[in-house]
Design a protein around this motif. Structure first.
Motif, PDB file in Angstrom:
ATOM      1  N   UNK A  24       0.838  -1.207   0.000  1.00 24.83           N
ATOM      2  CA  UNK A  24       0.000   0.000   0.000  1.00 24.83           C
ATOM      3  C   UNK A  24       0.867   1.247   0.000  1.00 24.83           C
ATOM      4  N   UNK A  25       1.867   1.264   0.861  1.00 26.27           N
ATOM      5  CA  UNK A  25       2.726   2.444   0.989  1.00 26.27           C
ATOM      6  C   UNK A  25       3.447   2.734  -0.321  1.00 26.27           C
ATOM      7  N   UNK A  26       3.971   1.691  -0.947  1.00 28.68           N
ATOM      8  CA  UNK A  26       4.741   1.897  -2.173  1.00 28.68           C
ATOM      9  C   UNK A  26       3.827   2.050  -3.379  1.00 28.68           C
ATOM     10  N   UNK A  27       2.536   1.873  -3.199  1.00 24.04           N
ATOM     11  CA  UNK A  27       1.527   2.011  -4.263  1.00 24.04           C
ATOM     12  C   UNK A  27       1.643   0.950  -5.343  1.00 24.04           C
ATOM     13  N   UNK A  28       2.512  -0.032  -5.137  1.00 27.27           N
ATOM     14  CA  UNK A  28       2.660  -1.058  -6.164  1.00 27.27           C
ATOM     15  C   UNK A  28       1.379  -1.885  -6.272  1.00 27.27           C
ATOM     16  N   UNK A  58       8.037  -2.335  -5.829  1.00 32.10           N
ATOM     17  CA  UNK A  58       8.556  -2.784  -4.537  1.00 32.10           C
ATOM     18  C   UNK A  58       9.895  -2.105  -4.310  1.00 32.10           C
ATOM     19  N   UNK A  59      10.003  -1.266  -3.270  1.00 25.02           N
ATOM     20  CA  UNK A  59      11.231  -0.479  -3.113  1.00 25.02           C
ATOM     21  C   UNK A  59      12.480  -1.323  -2.891  1.00 25.02           C
ATOM     22  N   UNK A  60      12.323  -2.484  -2.243  1.00 27.53           N
ATOM     23  CA  UNK A  60      13.518  -3.257  -1.900  1.00 27.53           C
ATOM     24  C   UNK A  60      13.790  -4.394  -2.873  1.00 27.53           C
ATOM     25  N   UNK A  61      13.026  -4.444  -3.953  1.00 27.76           N
ATOM     26  CA  UNK A  61      13.236  -5.526  -4.913  1.00 27.76           C
ATOM     27  C   UNK A  61      14.174  -5.016  -6.004  1.00 27.76           C
ATOM     28  N   UNK A  62      14.989  -5.894  -6.531  1.00 25.01           N
ATOM     29  CA  UNK A  62      15.896  -5.484  -7.591  1.00 25.01           C
ATOM     30  C   UNK A  62      15.108  -5.199  -8.867  1.00 25.01           C
ATOM     31  N   UNK A  63      15.652  -4.257  -9.657  1.00 25.48           N
ATOM     32  CA  UNK A  63      14.952  -3.821 -10.857  1.00 25.48           C
ATOM     33  C   UNK A  63      14.636  -5.006 -11.772  1.00 25.48           C
ATOM     34  N   UNK A  80      18.499  -2.175  -6.077  1.00 26.33           N
ATOM     35  CA  UNK A  80      17.165  -2.030  -5.514  1.00 26.33           C
ATOM     36  C   UNK A  80      16.503  -0.798  -6.127  1.00 26.33           C
ATOM     37  N   UNK A  81      15.207  -0.890  -6.324  1.00 24.73           N
ATOM     38  CA  UNK A  81      14.486   0.212  -6.947  1.00 24.73           C
ATOM     39  C   UNK A  81      14.648   1.496  -6.146  1.00 24.73           C
ATOM     40  N   UNK A  82      14.647   1.368  -4.810  1.00 26.75           N
ATOM     41  CA  UNK A  82      14.709   2.574  -3.974  1.00 26.75           C
ATOM     42  C   UNK A  82      16.038   3.309  -4.092  1.00 26.75           C
ATOM     43  N   UNK A  83      17.076   2.627  -4.642  1.00 32.39           N
ATOM     44  CA  UNK A  83      18.367   3.295  -4.766  1.00 32.39           C
ATOM     45  C   UNK A  83      18.457   4.099  -6.060  1.00 32.39           C
ATOM     46  N   UNK A  84      17.439   3.996  -6.914  1.00 30.48           N
ATOM     47  CA  UNK A  84      17.468   4.713  -8.189  1.00 30.48           C
ATOM     48  C   UNK A  84      16.960   6.143  -8.027  1.00 30.48           C
ATOM     49  N   UNK A  85      17.413   7.028  -8.938  1.00 32.16           N
ATOM     50  CA  UNK A  85      16.889   8.386  -8.949  1.00 32.16           C
ATOM     51  C   UNK A  85      15.433   8.327  -9.386  1.00 32.16           C
ATOM     52  N   UNK A  86      14.707   9.390  -9.081  1.00 29.32           N
ATOM     53  CA  UNK A  86      13.279   9.402  -9.430  1.00 29.32           C
ATOM     54  C   UNK A  86      13.071   9.230 -10.930  1.00 29.32           C
ATOM     55  N   UNK A  99      15.016   7.643 -13.028  1.00 29.43           N
ATOM     56  CA  UNK A  99      15.247   6.249 -13.402  1.00 29.43           C
ATOM     57  C   UNK A  99      14.133   5.341 -12.895  1.00 29.43           C
ATOM     58  N   UNK A 100      13.580   5.679 -11.729  1.00 31.46           N
ATOM     59  CA  UNK A 100      12.434   4.900 -11.241  1.00 31.46           C
ATOM     60  C   UNK A 100      11.268   5.022 -12.216  1.00 31.46           C
ATOM     61  N   UNK A 101      11.142   6.215 -12.781  1.00 33.58           N
ATOM     62  CA  UNK A 101      10.082   6.462 -13.754  1.00 33.58           C
ATOM     63  C   UNK A 101      10.301   5.602 -15.001  1.00 33.58           C
ATOM     64  N   UNK A 102      11.569   5.481 -15.406  1.00 32.79           N
ATOM     65  CA  UNK A 102      11.875   4.636 -16.571  1.00 32.79           C
ATOM     66  C   UNK A 102      11.549   3.186 -16.260  1.00 32.79           C
ATOM     67  N   UNK A 103      11.895   2.757 -15.044  1.00 35.35           N
ATOM     68  CA  UNK A 103      11.585   1.380 -14.653  1.00 35.35           C
ATOM     69  C   UNK A 103      10.064   1.182 -14.639  1.00 35.35           C
ATOM     70  N   UNK A 104       9.362   2.225 -14.194  1.00 35.53           N
ATOM     71  CA  UNK A 104       7.905   2.137 -14.150  1.00 35.53           C
ATOM     72  C   UNK A 104       7.335   1.941 -15.564  1.00 35.53           C
ATOM     73  N   UNK A 105       7.915   2.637 -16.513  1.00 33.48           N
ATOM     74  CA  UNK A 105       7.447   2.458 -17.891  1.00 33.48           C
ATOM     75  C   UNK A 105       7.810   1.063 -18.382  1.00 33.48           C
ATOM     76  N   UNK A 106       9.022   0.622 -18.042  1.00 32.21           N
ATOM     77  CA  UNK A 106       9.412  -0.744 -18.413  1.00 32.21           C
ATOM     78  C   UNK A 106       8.424  -1.743 -17.829  1.00 32.21           C
TER      79      UNK A 106
END
Lengths: 431, 325
Positions: A238-242, B85-90, B128-134, B136-143
């Motif tokens: 929920x927090x991460x919105x995933x 998932x912030x702690x999961x690898x890309x 980890x996703x959380x270690x990426x810049x915003x 790059x996170x956006x790019x991963x989100x599109x991926x």
């Protein structure tokens, strides 16, 4: 379909043409496999699989499992060593006949003593002072026994040796009076006080008490931690919105079921490792050989009670956790369940070992959820029969479908609503 | 080839109506731009398409049949609320999402690697996703939206928070996907981008579609405007009345414009001016009349229809709605 013609705006600034990068063909995978339709259970399993691999990689999970296994093995080994030192007394005598008499007397009194015969008295005395021998018994002609020890001797052993000395003195006197010492010995040997217990034989041996405590603690730790982990996972999504991305391809109930299943399987593995280690340790040390405890059934029941208890608590906790959006709120929202778990736990750990047939504990052990914490302890103490456990199990299993329905409903309604804490009533009603 | 049709979607949150009957169609290979102010109903509409939210009434259909959960697996979705998932690898994350959408494990792995490369995050697959810049996170989100090779794309604000290079990459991906026959629907506040990329545009306001069509179709509903740069010649000035030279100072309108009675001056910068003609009239003839009048006054350096930008159209549509409502 082609791109629109570039146009000049009313203000006269030309819209820039699409940059080169936009016109480059973007390489898509050479083979573009299309998604196949997943079965309902397939999706659940994929979600469970992720939970398993994610948690199995966590240091905290590995450390906890190792600590639990080590704690069980070490405590059993320590008990074995301590118990071994107390019971295994070594005695030597200078006369083979005395050795036989002492050995018989010790066996009759259920004292675990190893008796040997030595010829060199002074060498044996050295062994006593060195600690290799607990006592050296030298018989005198009048039937009395001289016992050499390092500093002192186990009172039970001393009492048995006294008995032997008295009998031998008696035999010497009987033969001096012209009687038959063998006939007297036989008569004396068969005479004994018959003990008839009037109450129920309800006392537990040490093995049962220790196993009861251990299994009680293990059940509470593993069920509570696994359920808490479910709560954290729900809130993390929920927090991460995933969760929105996930729910665009699976149903909320699948997501919840997969999470509960995955974490549960790993929790089961953890419990299996711990009780398995306990079973193996007891087999090799023989620490429970003298106990009334049946290790095999105890292990099997512990696993069954973990599965049922985890299912009940994790479903309730998953639904409650879906009501909040921040990890800090998990503790307060799951508080009622944690408190509910503490009651059977405290009763099981503090009351049952003192009072195995405690009425309140017995009643509580049939309540779904509480049964998982109490039945394994009562099983260890040998105060519950298999049919009774099966009845408690049936009651617990019967509430699971209801919990699945209620928890699924609350979870589905609440999991996409981020922000403040959602009221349980609203989540259930779906408004 | 897939056709996505939305028919009369309504949705209320409590007493507030978010959608008041939204209908539109996105055709195969079409990029549909979804435009509207914050809270107009874009995100609600997209969530309903994905089934994350249930509409109160109305239908979402695919090739004529109501959309199912299995159909939705073929949609690539980028939610407004970004989330991984912030702690999961890309790499693991992309693979997992691909498999959850129905790809086999090897196909998921290949596709994850491929899209990470296309979007320039291949070096971060094991982070980890959380270690990426915003960005790059956006790019991963599109991926994540593309990794299962979706046959429909629904992207909520895919360009927000992207640097110019990433915007180009993203634009390229959308164009390429649409060229492959995938219907693409995306929302954006960057109207220049929408104008450049989209084949059709839908403007939503207060839960109602107020305009749908190609940009040219939307323009057709507007009064035609022309840019005219006419250097009024010395001769023309001497031949004309003395008052003509004084005219720009007093009225602001060039003298030659008087010859076209139905023309309205919208703006002027030196000799260059923007003129609007009434939309009911024959635009062709009016335009020619305007050009003739300008030619008569002096050499014409520039004469072109001034196409309204989407920004202009959007402002006009939204403000006219406000006037009418």
């Amino acid at each position: 379909m082609t791109t629109l013609p570039t146009s000049s705006s009313a203000t006269g600034t030309a819209v820039t043409a699409a940059p080169a990068a936009a016109n480059q063909s973007v390489a898509t995978p050479a083979t573009t496999p299309t998604p196949q339709n997943l079965g309902y259970l397939q999706s659940i399993w994929l979600i469970a699989e992720r939970e398993i691999t994610t948690r199995a990689k966590q240091k905290s999970f590995r450390i906890l499992t190792a600590v639990l296994v080590l704690a069980v093995v070490l405590s059993m080994v320590v008990i074995h060593l301590v118990a071994g030192e107390i019971t295994s007394t070594t005695i030597a005598t200078t006369n083979p006949t005395t050795s036989t008499v002492v050995e018989h007397a010790m066996t009759a009194s259920e004292v675990d003593v190893t008796v040997s015969t030595v010829t060199d008295e002074s060498a044996a005395k050295d062994k006593v002072t060195a600690g290799d021998l607990d006592a050296l018994v030298v018989p005198a002609a009048d039937g009395s026994l001289e016992v050499f020890v390092d500093t002192r001797i186990d009172p039970t052993v001393a009492a048995v040796l006294n008995g032997v000395a008295q009998q031998q003195a008696l035999a010497v006197q009987v033969s001096n009076l012209g009687g038959d010492p063998a006939a007297v010995s036989a008569a004396v040997g068969t005479a004994h006080a018959t003990v008839t217990p009037l109450g129920q034989p309800d006392d537990q041996d040490a093995g049962q008490l220790i196993a009861g405590m251990m299994v009680g603690i293990l059940m509470a730790i593993s069920i509570m931690l696994s359920a808490q982990y479910v709560a954290q996972g729900v809130v993390e999504e929920k927090t991460s919105r995933v969760v929105e991305l996930l729910l665009s391809t699976v149903k909320p109930t699948q997501l919840m079921a997969g999470k509960v299943l995955g974490i549960g399987l790993l929790g089961l593995l953890q419990v299996a490792l711990v009780v398995g280690a306990a079973a193996v340790t007891s087999h090799f040390t023989g620490v429970l050989d003298t106990s009334a405890l049946q290790m095999g059934p105890l292990v099997a029941w512990a696993l069954v009670w973990f599965i049922v208890g985890y299912a009940i608590f994790s479903l309730i906790i998953a639904a409650l956790a879906a009501l909040v959006s921040r990890q800090e709120e998990v503790g307060s929202v799951t508080m009622p369940v944690t408190v509910f778990m503490m009651i059977p736990y405290m009763v099981g750990i503090s009351v049952l070992p003192q009072d195995p047939t405690n009425h309140f504990a017995t009643v509580l052990s049939y309540v779904p959820g509480a049964s998982s914490l109490l039945m394994p302890i009562r099983d260890s103490l040998g105060v519950v029969s298999v049919p009774q456990q099966l009845i408690a199990l049936a009651i617990a299993i019967a509430v699971i479908p209801l919990l699945v329905w209620v928890a699924g409903r609350i979870y589905s309604n609440a999991v996409l609503r981020t922000g403040g804490r959602i009221k349980l009533k609203d989540a259930f009603a779906g408004s | 080839m897939t056709v996505l049709t939305l028919d009369s979607l309504t949705k209320s949150y409590g007493t507030r109506q978010a959608l008041g009957g939204v209908s539109f169609t996105v055709n195969p290979g079409e990029i549909f731009g979804f435009v509207g102010s914050n809270g107009a109903g874009k995100t609600t509409t997209m969530r309903i398409i994905l089934g994350v939210l249930a509409s109160d009434s109305g239908t979402v259909s695919l090739d004529g049949h109501p959309i199912t959960l299995d159909d939705r697996r073929h949609i690539g979705y980028m939610p407004e609320e970004r989330g991984l998932y912030p702690k999961m690898h890309v790499g693991e994350q992309l693979e997992y999402l691909a498999r959850l959408h129905g790809l086999t494990a090897p196909a998921a792995r290949a596709s994850a690697a491929q899209w990470a490369e296309t979007l320039g995050v291949q070096a971060r697959l094991d982070d980890e996703v959380q270690s990426l810049s915003l960005g790059n996170q956006q790019r991963v989100q599109l991926a994540a939206a593309l990794v299962h090779n979706p046959s429909i794309l629904v992207l909520d604000e895919p360009f927000s928070g992207l640097d110019p290079v990433a915007v180009d990459v993203m634009s390229g991906v959308l164009s390429e996907r649409s060229a492959a026959g995938v219907p693409v629907i995306f929302s954006s506040h960057q109207l220049e981008l929408v104008e450049r990329l989209c084949h059709r545009v839908g403007i939503i306001k207060d839960g109602l579609m107020v305009a749908i069509g190609t940009i040219n179709e939307l323009r057709a509903s507007e009064a035609p405007r022309f840019v005219v740069d006419c250097a009024v010649s010395e001769g023309a000035v001497s031949e004309g009345a003395v008052s003509d030279t004084a005219a720009p100072d007093t009225t602001g309108a060039p003298s030659w414009l008087a010859a076209v009675p139905n023309a309205t001056l919208i703006g002027q910068d030196g000799s260059r001016c923007v003129v609007e003609l009434p939309k009911e009239d024959d635009a062709e003839a009016d335009g020619q009349a305007l050009l003739n009048a300008a030619l008569a006054a002096g050499p014409v350096r520039e004469f072109a229809p001034a196409r309204a930008s989407l920004t202009d159209l959007y402002r006009h549509v939204v403000s006219s709605q406000e006037v009418s409502s």
